[in-house]
Structure formats: structure tokens, C-alpha cells
Design an enzyme around this catalytic site. Sequence first.
Site, PDB file in Angstrom:
ATOM      1  N   ASP A   1       0.821  -1.216   0.000  1.00 45.32           N
ATOM      2  CA  ASP A   1       0.000   0.000   0.000  1.00 45.32           C
ATOM      3  C   ASP A   1       0.860   1.274   0.000  1.00 45.32           C
ATOM      4  O   ASP A   1       0.353   2.368  -0.240  1.00 45.32           O
ATOM      5  CB  ASP A   1      -0.926   0.016   1.227  1.00 45.32           C
TER       6      ASP A   1
ATOM      7  N   ARG B   1      -4.925   6.479  -2.831  1.00 47.97           N
ATOM      8  CA  ARG B   1      -3.478   6.541  -2.572  1.00 47.97           C
ATOM      9  C   ARG B   1      -2.731   7.257  -3.696  1.00 47.97           C
ATOM     10  O   ARG B   1      -1.693   7.874  -3.469  1.00 47.97           O
ATOM     11  CB  ARG B   1      -2.915   5.136  -2.336  1.00 47.97           C
TER      12      ARG B   1
END
Length: 436
Positions: free
Chosen positions: A320, A395
Site C-alpha cells: 500500500d 493513494r
Amino acid sequence: MKKEIIQPAKCLTGAVELPGDKSISHRYAMLAALAEGTSELRHFSAAADCHSTLDCVRALGAEVKIDKDTVRVTGRGARGLKSSWRALDAGNSGTTMRLLAGILAGQNFSSKLTGDDSLQKRPMKRVIAPLREMGADIRGREDNFAPLEIHGAKLHAIDYKMPMPSAQVKSAVLLAGLFAEGGASVTEPARTRDHTEIALEEFGASVEKSGLTIRVHPLGGGNGRKKLTARPLDVPGDLSSAVFFLAAASLLPGSNLLIHNVGLNPTRTAILDVFAEMGASIEMLGVKSSQGEVIGDLAVKGASLKGGVIAGRRIPLVIDELPMLAALAPYTEEGIEIRDAGELRVKESDRIAALAENLRRLGASVEERPDGLKVAGRDAGTLHGAEIDPRGDHRIAMAFAVAGLAAEGNTVIRDADCASVSFPTFFAELNRLLER
Ligand code: S3P
């Protein structure tokens, strides 16, 4: 569709307010729904993803009361969930869909699980296959995509050797194991985040760990079988959200930031090792164990980053955080190469393509590969502000907001609201801490 304008900045100073950890919040909400009594979940994530999970457990009969970041979930007990008259909507959240699929597979009713356009394009075969091996009846579009129809069944035990490292797949099988005659064991090919195992133990399930194998025993009322019991729990701050601030402060010389109460579970902190190897100045302070997890504070200062190669077994542990690292690459001495990360193509967006496209818009030199990308370092030239298309991916939006802080001229983040998927206050927090 809100645009955010990122102006060049001098430094970041002060203390960051982080949302609660997204991964842990999902797990606490689901297990609290299966527990007996009311669990008070404090500092629960503000992420839209975790609120999708709350909506789903509410539709399945749990009572959910939200008071700012404290969420009280009154569970229905291990066998008490009820069928939902409408489809369960996981929104943008892969964790909601994959983990709930595990729970729903073992119920005595049918459910339909759906999600937004992005989630409907993400692979679900990875959970369908092991759950089917346990006796579940699950159908999906092309046998791989949501909406999923899950007809609850009597499940049997499994010893599942996972073909790929994935905390979501591991968790789906372990959660199904709670309802399987004989439970379930999962062996991972490489270590992944272990919040499910920890949370199961916190709620009173019987879990055994040995190397890369985790076994869970079925729940039940009698026969010496465990049940889940409601608990007050504090969710640590989300390290994956903190990373945007660690990156921004590292990037801007003269920065000095403190981040309190961050989750520092060792299955999540590989990103701190990567930063350290690249020369970042990040200190861990006051580290302690709390409710099975590890928490502490992080102090970060501006530093010159070297760059390097990120590959192999490390990838699932920093998956991530790769968008942020890639977006920092053009400011590093040697640039950054990411390999073995084909999984990035099936996240909330095709993150390899989104990173390559937006890095080029800023003027970076990028080689896109099937399993990663190679981004040249600062010798390749200065970046200039540009319009960024995050492709609806939280993100990507946050990573390029950070990259824009050190570019020449303004950077515009299109559709910046998508940051709410994990960090609704990200832009407000960034603006509060910036000095221009
Ligand atoms: C998560 C696991 C990871 C991660 C995701 C959250 C979790 O996904 O990328 O953001 O909470 O279990 P995979 O299991 O697909 O690697």
C-alpha cells in the site's frame, strides 16, 4: 468532483492527526458483529471503506452507533447474523468484500455482495476458490468478479496453502473457519499483515500460530467451543496514512513532524525499514504493546533520500506504500525501481499505469513494466506542476499531492475527494501543517 491545488511548500511542522487504522477497523467491526454484547471501538477509522463495513454489518443485523470516532457495535453472537433484504455494498473496499465473503460463506442464509465500478473489476477468484473448497456455494460474474452471490452452507475444514501472499485471502479463510466443522488452517507463502489473527484472539477465538501457518478453531456455544465476546478496543493510527506525511516531511528540508499513536505492528513496518535504508530521518518513540498490537510515536525530519530497489518478499509488506515511494522517486538521488509488484495492477486502480502516467505529467522519466516501474532520480531533471488524474484511487491522489509540494509551479489533483476512501481529512491536515 473537487480539485485540490497543491502549491510548492517550504516545510511541514507540528503534530499530525491520523485516522484509525483501516485494516484493524474493518476486522474489529466484523468480529464485534459476531460477538455477544456491545464493543466500544475507539478511534475507529473515518475511512469511507470502514464505513462500508459498518453499513454491511448493520444490514446483517448488528446494531451500530457512531459518535465521532467512537463506534459501538452490538453483536448478534456467532450464529445470530440475519440475512439482508438488500445487496451488501462494499463500496470501494476490497477488504470489506473479501473478508465478509468468508463470514457469509458459513451462514445459514444467502447474501449478495456488491461494490463500486472499481471493486467490480477486482479479482475475487482468490477468495472464491478456497471458500468453495470448504463447501461454500459462491457465484460471481465470470466466476471472478462482484457482484457475488453467496449461498451460506455447512462448511468443512481446510488446510489451505495460499498460492499468493494476501492478508485478505488469509482472513477470508480464517473467518470462514470460525463456522467450519473442524476449523481452518492457512499457510502463507510469505508473511502478510496479521491483524485478523490478533483481533480473533482479542475477541476470544482460539487461534494457533506456527511459522507461516495459522489455525482457527470453530466457534460454538457448547462442546468447549469458544464464542466471541464484546470488548472495548482502541484502534491505533494508520501507518499507511502516516506514510504520506513521513514522505512529505522527508522531502521538504527543515520539516519537523510528530505523529502520535501510530500502529507499529511488525507486519506493517517494512516501510520504515525502506525509508531508513534510503536515508530518511524517522525515529520511533514510546513503542509499546496494546491489545495485541504495537503502537508508538514517529518523529520525522527532512532528509536527502537515496532511492533504491524494492522487490521480492518485501513487496506484500509495503504494497500500500508503493504509490508514495514511486511518487517520491524523482526527488531521490538514484531513483527507485519497483519489481515483483504486478499485484499493484489490481488494486483500487491499475496503480502501475496510474503512477507512470502521472509521474510523466510532472516531467519524470519512467519505465513502466508489467510488474513494476523504474523512475529516474533527481539528475533526470526538475519536476513541474501538472494536472493529476488519480483515477479515483485515494493513494494515487495523496501520493501526488505530496510529490507536488516540491515541484515547480502548482499541481492540481483532480477528483481529490477520493482521498476519503482512507483519509477524509488528508488535505485539511496537509494544509494545516505546511509552511510556504
Ligand atoms: C489489506 C490487505 C492488503 C492491502 C489492503 C488491505 C487488509 O491487500 O493491500 O489495502 O486489510 O487485509 P491484499 O490482501 O490483497 O494484499
